[in-house]
Design a protein around this motif. Structure first.
Motif, PDB file in Angstrom:
ATOM      1  N   ARG A 222       6.568   1.082  -4.349  1.00 30.13           N
ATOM      2  CA  ARG A 222       5.154   1.013  -3.993  1.00 30.13           C
ATOM      3  C   ARG A 222       4.304   1.846  -4.937  1.00 30.13           C
ATOM      4  O   ARG A 222       3.086   1.935  -4.768  1.00 30.13           O
ATOM      5  CB  ARG A 222       4.963   1.537  -2.561  1.00 30.13           C
ATOM      6  CG  ARG A 222       5.642   0.688  -1.516  1.00 30.13           C
ATOM      7  CD  ARG A 222       5.551   1.320  -0.142  1.00 30.13           C
ATOM      8  NE  ARG A 222       6.358   2.533  -0.052  1.00 30.13           N
ATOM      9  CZ  ARG A 222       6.273   3.419   0.947  1.00 30.13           C
ATOM     10  NH1 ARG A 222       5.408   3.225   1.933  1.00 30.13           N
ATOM     11  NH2 ARG A 222       7.036   4.484   0.961  1.00 30.13           N
ATOM     12  N   TYR A 549       7.148  -7.960   6.946  1.00 30.70           N
ATOM     13  CA  TYR A 549       8.099  -7.486   5.944  1.00 30.70           C
ATOM     14  C   TYR A 549       8.559  -6.084   6.303  1.00 30.70           C
ATOM     15  O   TYR A 549       8.011  -5.450   7.202  1.00 30.70           O
ATOM     16  CB  TYR A 549       7.509  -7.522   4.538  1.00 30.70           C
ATOM     17  CG  TYR A 549       6.383  -6.556   4.259  1.00 30.70           C
ATOM     18  CD1 TYR A 549       5.062  -6.959   4.354  1.00 30.70           C
ATOM     19  CD2 TYR A 549       6.651  -5.236   3.880  1.00 30.70           C
ATOM     20  CE1 TYR A 549       4.033  -6.086   4.096  1.00 30.70           C
ATOM     21  CE2 TYR A 549       5.618  -4.356   3.607  1.00 30.70           C
ATOM     22  CZ  TYR A 549       4.312  -4.782   3.729  1.00 30.70           C
ATOM     23  OH  TYR A 549       3.291  -3.924   3.471  1.00 30.70           O
ATOM     24  N   THR A 551      10.320  -2.408   4.537  1.00 32.75           N
ATOM     25  CA  THR A 551      10.713  -1.634   3.363  1.00 32.75           C
ATOM     26  C   THR A 551      11.551  -0.454   3.849  1.00 32.75           C
ATOM     27  O   THR A 551      11.142   0.262   4.762  1.00 32.75           O
ATOM     28  CB  THR A 551       9.478  -1.098   2.619  1.00 32.75           C
ATOM     29  OG1 THR A 551       8.638  -2.203   2.311  1.00 32.75           O
ATOM     30  CG2 THR A 551       9.859  -0.400   1.337  1.00 32.75           C
ATOM     31  N   GLU A 575      15.842   1.840  -2.762  1.00 32.29           N
ATOM     32  CA  GLU A 575      14.907   1.199  -1.848  1.00 32.29           C
ATOM     33  C   GLU A 575      15.141  -0.297  -1.754  1.00 32.29           C
ATOM     34  O   GLU A 575      15.402  -0.963  -2.753  1.00 32.29           O
ATOM     35  CB  GLU A 575      13.465   1.452  -2.323  1.00 32.29           C
ATOM     36  CG  GLU A 575      12.427   0.891  -1.372  1.00 32.29           C
ATOM     37  CD  GLU A 575      11.055   1.495  -1.625  1.00 32.29           C
ATOM     38  OE1 GLU A 575      10.708   2.457  -0.932  1.00 32.29           O
ATOM     39  OE2 GLU A 575      10.354   1.017  -2.531  1.00 32.29           O
ATOM     40  N   ASP A 577      13.592  -4.032   0.049  1.00 30.55           N
ATOM     41  CA  ASP A 577      12.389  -4.623   0.613  1.00 30.55           C
ATOM     42  C   ASP A 577      12.720  -6.056   0.972  1.00 30.55           C
ATOM     43  O   ASP A 577      13.313  -6.782   0.178  1.00 30.55           O
ATOM     44  CB  ASP A 577      11.254  -4.568  -0.431  1.00 30.55           C
ATOM     45  CG  ASP A 577       9.907  -4.878   0.193  1.00 30.55           C
ATOM     46  OD1 ASP A 577       9.782  -5.922   0.858  1.00 30.55           O
ATOM     47  OD2 ASP A 577       8.973  -4.075   0.001  1.00 30.55           O
ATOM     48  N   ALA A 623       6.052  -4.098  -5.510  1.00 29.47           N
ATOM     49  CA  ALA A 623       6.653  -5.259  -4.849  1.00 29.47           C
ATOM     50  C   ALA A 623       5.687  -6.432  -4.893  1.00 29.47           C
ATOM     51  O   ALA A 623       4.481  -6.245  -4.976  1.00 29.47           O
ATOM     52  CB  ALA A 623       6.986  -4.911  -3.400  1.00 29.47           C
TER      53      ALA A 623
END
Lengths: 996, 552
Positions: A222, A549, A551, A575, A577, A623
């Motif tokens: 992000r 969504y 994350t 990470e 997502d 993203a």
């Protein structure tokens, strides 16, 4: 340039080597004043001019040898505590004792920098982090929180390109790093994702911007556009305090373009003036200053903020604040009203081993939202000034001209409003089972929603006789969980802070809208949608949407220093997502940075209060903006409302179409960035500066590629292919011109420059053209304005280069070989790059002066090395269409030779240098030292101030305001000064702050 | 050194993390508002929805923005022009390039036809695959055969459009093929269209009513195949006029269709069976509807802004296209089709506040030309309350074309008198109210040249050899006049009957006029490569197997 400054400063400094002399030792312990617990990692330093310091070990003890004899001052500092200074007398060969008891403070922001999942002392920062605390905020009425730091952080561009009170600022960090993804930075409010309007500006204690990837990498996919960390105010004393801040402002259009007046048209008509094309002006016999009639006389805005703070030291503290803001725009009906409320309660138990923090932020915003003010501004500028608002029968004066609407009719027959509401609830539990270890769990939920209603009455100008109304709403809901553990330890000269954590974000978005028309009455507005007969006639509409969504991140960070001399930071985020394709659900985002505090080295002259070299490397991502982009999907209707109905057997059947190709390889755009920098302070911290150089490479850049159908299902695919590079330099310098108790003057300046290049847009699978065109003139010209090429920068204007005008009033342009040709012979290949809309340099110069009880701040900023496409002149500096009003300059000869006799066309004549220098705001305040008798004893502090925003612009630009939009969504058309816009304003404010 | 308890405490967050990690690492997407491959299992009831998009693209293609009817087929030809107006319409020169045959490689004027046709083809291939593989269970054998035949016919029609515009396109019939398609030759595409249509015609529905409205029935497929045969000489260099006659005769003998008594009926709101069924002439149409299929906006492009008040419309038209004065002048004054096709004369609101007095002159392509210059298109019904999306259906094929195709085939195979009888039949309604005798044409007349006065339309309204040149006459020859055009009189008949129906580019090419004659501000250009549109550059970029058409 700035590198040169630093080097020459180094050379000029007198060398003051510490001379060998009699020395002794200072030793002692640092403890928490309330709990008596030993404080690990506190820094104890001796004097101002020596390099002597030590950091407390696990037992809270320290020892500093080699201290010159005599009376000296020892200071102990620790994060979260107030610094304590003690006077120590050192005797040769002996050990003097200095025991410190530090008082805990909720947040001591001065000298501390919020770095994400924690804070660091400014001296220990090894990444590129910009940090501004409340006392240095821009003081005039802010649009949003970014306004507070406009011109304050090198490399962070904050523009205010619109006068609409509902519009926010435009924020861009370190240039264009993407073609298709969002350019918005990640905004965290007290560690939780939010936006620049989540809390009221008055509630903000500090704003920290993680600029480079080594610092931002801990936020993973992000963080590519930078991370803005907003820290809200906390209670910082035991005494209950009530604060009341209030201001009132008036605003006016910054610059009114010079169009033909009623008198001008009357005269041109009376003279039977003929344009070269043979058109004449029509004097309709009245006089209306359309731009004035759509504006408010004197729009007044005001803002009230009430805060209460209190608590008992070490046990419970609270802060609650309520802000009401009421802004009126320069156009009639244009407004924005907002209420923001915040409650924070902190509780500490078991001698500080367990703390709990409950936080609630709620916001409400409402505004008139019935008229497209941008388009109304066009209608007010082009309407014949000799026309009238109402005809003899009292109806709106209507003319049949193409795209020509009575703006007062627009204002009166369209209505609606927009309202948004937000509620954020977060709780944090912190547990310190043993002193070096701190565990923290944050759980929260954010709910936001907006609802909009619009209506159009029967006498509307667009579809006279048919009224309509609509209602639409959208909501989002996020669940946040963050668990972190921090261990702080000291071993010999080594100090480490180890952080580990897990973060979880789940977001759900929903939308609903409905419209109807042909209502029996205008009285309902949007309040009774079922009353219209458009629904049974099949011409009403509705829609709904829902998506989600998730994350998830695991992260760790190690901060290490050795005797405060060598500093290192290592971070890693792993990470995932849900928006990523099946083959790339998880990514790794490392960050590393190193620092060397040269000021701890004996060879560096003592004139350096501080000197630090930094270098860092990190990887961040961004993203894809929407969910489901990696999946093959079908729909009965496209988001733009397109349906695929077809009659089958006499019945209309909704067609099901593919809307997206599967791309299991879809993933984050990956930005890798190198950053090197130096931070320095000179002359006992009198002068301080920072210099940063960076190179950021965005790879796997998202872009929509054309693909053949078949074999693909759909004719484009979003894929990670391109490569873009941004390189730049940022420098800032602060100097205390005067440091007296009576007179203080601090001046600071910063500069940033950026070079952007698109390096590639193709790979083995996906090919893009060498160049693509972007930006759009709108009708009737209907051509692109910009071009982006491989190897070139974002923001190039691309069109015909006009150099002259023929004696029949036609443009002479350059062809591809540089020959002068009439524009009628020019073909598409004769177009060329005409400039660039992205400023190469941003400069700011800020001054803060205090003289007794008077304070004055003047913030100036400018942008240089860019061009603006002046759509106002392109459309209105042309005599061709006398049905529309035009700029007075349309009557002037072009290139001093001949009046233009050519239809509207996009040529370089309308591209101007945009360089500007603005006195962005100035604030003059007075703090009452002695309050009137009836207030003294109740009011602790009172201040009044007068401020102005957008006061003066020095620029050669002929349009309204050269501070134009740089980013428009994902359009790559910087430097476009549209004709349809809400003009910028100048604002004067009178305000006061009272503390009880 | 840290104590043991410190170490143990340090393990706490790790345990904490592992706990959380086990519970919350699921990244599968929950899809709510879209249909994915995994959450949609189509059945027989979904067939309509799956087939609809393959037809739906026709709506975009014909009367949509930059539609085939006006921009791709009429603007490069001699009937319609879209000159610059006081409110703009230069639009980056797109209409000028269509008019002067100088389009660029990526012009949307034709590139969308490419995209739409292949989208339709892919939809057809997908549904055929789904039916044949049993993904969509169709249990009734005859229903299955019928739907497969219809889909193949529609796909062949898409290829006939690609053949006409681009010639050398990829033939793709296998939905599961994943490689980039190879390019085929014009002959291969022509053979594919002919073979497919020939194969499926016997299995197609003969139904002509509402059940098959808008869809490919036997008669539509026969008419399309006849149209392909009529142009075979242009497409592949081998004439096939003899094959036109039995196909068109089968439609005539079928007895399902007839000429409507009024020329305007097929272009009226009530023409189609979904809206009243007043026309018996339309064989295959795109069924536009302002609610269900709100795409048709050609009326907005040709009507002028103030006409909204004159005709009580619910939208303000944009004001561009008009009839080329040279073409408008070519009508017989008694031919009712002239006033049925063009909005001529004075049209004002009752209070005379809004409106225009239209004149049949447009000084030049580059403007600004006033809105009243040139006749707007009146052929497609304009009605009170009309919005930006018209309800008027577009006839892809109507019975008059079947008659005229047979007439042309007869004429070109030496049967001029038989041809003349058919042409006379079509002309009768046009002269019925004015001068019925004029309806009759002879075979000899059809053998004559054109009466269209080809040449440069100068700013003074006189047709000349060029800007400021000398006036031309019908017999000037070369790029000028029309007397030397073989079967030119028949070409004129096609123009008068099918003006602004999207046939003209094809007709001009077939009669050898497209690049050899001058009209309005279009100069003759012996370069014949403009007869085929270029393959859109974007398509070549996306598929390196494609080679650009010759001359581009």
């Amino acid at each position: 340039m700035n590198r040169a400054v630093v080097v020459s400063l180094l050379a000029l400094l007198p060398l003051e080597w510490a001379r060998a002399q009699d020395v002794g030792t200072v030793a002692g312990a640092v403890t928490d004043k309330m709990t008596g617990a030993a404080l690990v990692g506190a820094e104890v330093s001796i004097g101002a001019a020596t390099r002597l310091s030590a950091v407390t070990g696990a037992d809270g003890r320290f020892l500093i040898a080699g201290v010159p004899t005599g009376e000296t001052t020892a200071r102990a500092r620790h994060i979260g505590y107030a610094t304590v200074a003690l006077s120590v007398t050192v005797v040769s060969g002996q050990t003097a004792t200095a025991d410190f008891q530090l008082q805990a403070q909720a947040v001591e922001l001065e000298g501390l920098v919020v770095v994400g999942y924690g804070t660091q002392r400014r001296e220990d920062i090894t990444g590129a982090v910009g940090s501004v605390t409340a006392k240095d905020f821009v003081q005039t009425p802010p649009r949003d929180i970014a306004s507070l730091v406009a011109g304050k952080i090198a490399g962070l561009v904050v523009n205010t390109p619109s006068g609409d009170p509902a519009a926010g600022t435009e924020v861009l960090l370190r240039g264009f790093g993407t073609l298709n993804a969002s350019t918005s930075p990640l905004v965290l409010v007290d560690g939780v994702p939010g936006d620049l309007k989540t809390v009221a500006p008055q509630d903000v204690a500090s704003i920290d911007v993680l600029k480079d990837a080594s610092a931002a990498a801990i936020y993973g996919s992000r963080a590519s556009n930078g991370v803005i960390l907003i820290t809200t105010k906390r209670q910082d004393s035991d005494r209950p305090v009530l604060r009341y801040d209030s201001y009132t402002s008036i605003q006016s259009i910054y610059k009114m373009p010079a169009f033909l007046t009623a008198a001008d048209v009357e005269r041109l008509a009376a003279d039977s003036f003929k344009t070269p094309a043979g058109n004449t002006f029509t004097d309709l016999g009245y006089a209306t200053d359309w731009r004035r009639v759509v504006m408010r006389g004197t729009p007044i805005s005001h803002n009230q903020n009430l805060s209460i703070l209190g608590g008992t030291s070490g046990a419970t503290n609270y802060i609650a604040s309520l802000t009401y803001q009421n802004d009126d725009g320069i156009f009639q009906k244009s407004n924005n009203r907002a209420v923001t409320g915040r409650v924070n309660i902190g509780h500490s138990m078991y001698g500080g081993k367990l703390t709990a923090d409950l936080n609630m932020v709620t916001g409400w915003e409402k505004r008139f939202d019935g008229v497209d003010f941008n388009y109304m501004w066009r209608q007010a500028t082009i309407r014949n000034p000799t026309d009238r608002i109402y005809d003899a029968a009292g109806n709106y004066q209507v003319r049949g001209t193409y795209f020509y609407t009575n703006p007062i009719q627009m204002l009166n027959t369209y209505g609606g409003d927009f309202e948004s509401r937000d509620l954020r609830l977060h709780g944090t539990l912190r547990f310190r089972p043993v002193d070096p270890l701190s565990l923290s769990l944050l759980v929260g939920t954010d709910r936001g929603e907006w609802i909009r209603g619009t209506w159009r009455s029967l006498d509307n100008p667009d579809v006279p006789g048919i009224n309509s109304a609509s209602r639409s709403t959208s909501s989002n809901e996020s669940q946040v969980l963050e668990a972190t553990g921090t261990y702080t330890g000291a071993f010999g000269g080594h100090h480490v802070t180890l952080l580990g954590g897990y973060s979880y974000l789940d977001r759900l978005d929903e939308g609903f809208n409905a419209n109807n028309n042909r209502f029996p009455t205008d009285l309902f507005g949007y309040s009774s949608l079922e009353s219209g007969s458009g629904l049974p006639q099949g011409v009403a509409g509705m829609g709904s949407s829902k998506s989600s969504y998730r994350t998830i991140g695991f992260f760790g960070r190690l901060n290490w220093d050795w005797n405060d001399r060598f500093l290192a930071m290592l971070s890693l985020r792993y990470e995932g997502d849900s928006r990523f394709g099946a083959a790339h659900k998880w990514g790794v985002f490392p960050g590393v940075s190193l620092g060397w505090r040269l000021s701890k080295e004996s060879f560096v002259p003592a004139v350096f209060s501080d000197l630090k070299l930094r270098a860092g490397y990190g990887v961040t991502g961004i993203a894809p903006s929407n969910p489901y982009l990696s999946l093959t999907t079908y729909a009965y209707q496209l988001p733009d409302g397109t349906t695929f109905n077809f009659p089958v057997g006499g019945q209309w059947v909704p067609g099901l179409v593919p809307v997206r190709n599967a791309n299991p390889d879809l993933r984050w755009e990956k930005k890798a960035e190198y950053n090197v920098g130096v931070d320095f302070s000179l002359f006992d911290y009198r002068m301080a500066g920072t210099l940063d150089l960076y190179r950021r490479d965005t790879r796997d850049m998202l872009y929509n590629y054309n693909v053949p159908v078949p074999p693909y299902l759909y004719n484009s695919i979003l894929a990670n292919v391109g490569h873009m590079r941004n390189e730049g330099v940022e420098a800032s310098l602060t100097y205390d011109v005067a440091r007296g108790t009576k007179f203080r003057w601090q001046a600071s300046a910063n500069w940033s420059t950026n070079r952007n290049r698109l390096l590639s847009l193709s790979n083995d699978v996906y090919q893009a053209d060498e160049c693509f065109e972007t930006g759009y003139t709108g009708e009737p010209i209907q051509t692109s304005t910009h071009r982006v090429c491989i190897g070139g920068p974002i923001g190039d204007f691309y069109g015909y280069k006009s150099v002259d005008i023929s004696n029949t009033g036609e443009w002479i342009v350059l062809d591809s070989l540089g020959n002068r040709i009439p524009i009628t012979q020019a073909t598409a290949k004769d177009r060329r790059v005409l400039g660039n809309g992205v400023p190469k340099h941003y400069v700011a110069f800020n001054n803060s002066v205090r003289w007794g009880n008077l304070d004055l701040t003047v913030n100036m900023r400018g942008a240089f090395g860019f061009q603006i496409l002046n759509f106002g002149r392109l459309y209105y500096e042309n005599l061709n269409n006398t049905q529309y009003n035009m700029l007075r300059s349309a009557l002037d000869p072009v290139y001093g030779k001949h009046v233009l006799d050519y239809p509207l066309v996009y040529v370089s004549y309308y591209i101007e240098d945009g360089d500007y220098w603005k006195v962005d705001n100035a604030t003059l305040g007075y703090t009452f030292a002695r309050l009137p008798a009836f207030l003294s004893g109740t009011v602790q502090r009172a201040r009044i101030y007068l401020a102005g925003r957008n006061l003066l612009t020095i620029s050669g630009y002929k349009g309204m305001d050269p501070e134009v939009r740089t980013v428009t969504g994902t359009d790559l058309n910087p430097g476009t000064d549209h004709r349809d816009q809400y003009p910028t304003t100048r604002v004067f404010t009178l305000g006061f702050n009272l503390t009880f | 050194m840290p104590t043991f308890s410190t170490v143990r405490a340090a393990l706490l967050p790790l345990g904490f993390l592992l706990l959380a990690a086990g519970a919350c690492t699921d990244l599968n997407e929950t899809v709510y508002d879209e249909i994915t491959d995994t959450n949609f299992k189509p059945g027989e009831k979904d067939l309509g929805s799956l087939v609809a998009p393959a037809y739906r693209v026709l709506a975009d293609m014909y009367m949509g923005w930059y539609g085939i009817v006006d921009v791709a087929q009429e603007e490069p030809a001699d009937v319609l022009v879209t000159p610059e107006r006081v409110n703009g319409w230069w639009d980056g020169g797109v209409y000028y390039r269509q008019h002067t045959h100088s389009w660029t490689l990526n012009s949307y004027t034709f590139s969308h036809t490419w995209g739409d046709c292949f989208s339709s083809i892919n939809d057809v291939n997908r549904v055929i695959y789904q039916i044949e593989s049993g993904t969509i269970p169709v249990t009734n054998d005859s229903a299955r055969a019928g739907i497969l035949a219809e889909l193949r016919a529609l796909r062949a029609y898409d290829y006939s459009l690609l053949l006409d515009d681009f010639r050398n396109v990829s033939i793709v019939t296998d939905f599961t093929a994943k490689d980039l398609p190879k390019q085929n030759t014009a002959q291969e595409v022509y053979d594919f269209v002919v073979t497919e249509l020939t194969a499926v015609i016997p299995g197609l529905s003969k139904e002509a009513g509402v059940a098959m409205y808008g869809r490919m029935n036997r008669w539509a497929a026969e008419a399309i195949l006849a149209r392909v045969y009529l142009n075979a000489d242009v497409y592949v260099g081998t004439p096939a006029y003899d094959k036109v006659i039995p196909l068109t005769q089968d439609i005539i003998d079928g007895g399902k269709y007839a000429l409507d008594p009024s020329y305007r009926t097929p272009f009226s709101v009530a023409a189609g069976p979904l809206d009243g069924g007043q026309s018996h002439e339309v064989i295959w149409a795109v069924p536009y509807d302002h609610v269900y299929l709100p795409v048709s906006n050609f009326h907005m492009k040709t009507l002028k802004p103030e006409l909204r008040y004159v005709f009580n419309m619910d939208a303000q038209p944009w004001g561009g296209s008009a009839g080329n004065p040279q073409f408008v002048d070519s009508y017989d004054p008694d031919d009712h089709r002239k006033q049925d096709t063009w909005l001529m004369g004075s049209h004002f609101t009752a209070d005379a506040q809004f409106g225009y007095d239209f004149t049949d002159t447009i000084p030049q392509f580059r403007g600004p030309n006033a809105f009243r210059l040139g006749f707007p298109v009146w052929k497609y019904e304009i009605y009170s309350g009309e919005t930006g999306s018209s309800d008027v259906d577009y006839p892809i094929v109507r019975y008059a074309e079947v008659l005229m195709m047979q007439a042309e085939a007869l004429l070109r195979t030496g049967q001029a008198d038989a041809a003349a009888a058919l042409v006379t039949q079509v002309r009768q309604r046009a002269f019925a109210a004015t001068n019925p005798a004029k309806a009759t044409v002879t075979g000899a007349a059809l053998m004559q040249g054109s009466t269209y006065l080809y040449g440069w339309y100068d700013t003074d309204g006189i047709v000349k050899t060029g800007p400021g040149g000398t006036p031309v006459t019908a017999t000037t020859g070369g790029a000028f006049g029309g007397a030397d055009i073989q079967y030119g009189r028949f070409l004129d008949e096609l123009g008068w009957e099918f003006a602004v129906e999207g046939h003209r580019r094809q007709d001009l090419i077939r009669f050898g006029v497209f690049s050899t004659k001058a009209w309005f501000n279009h100069a003759a250009d012996a370069d014949t490569h403009w007869r085929i549109y270029p393959i859109p550059q974007s398509a070549i970029d996306a598929n390196p197997n494609l080679k650009q058409n010759p001359g581009y």
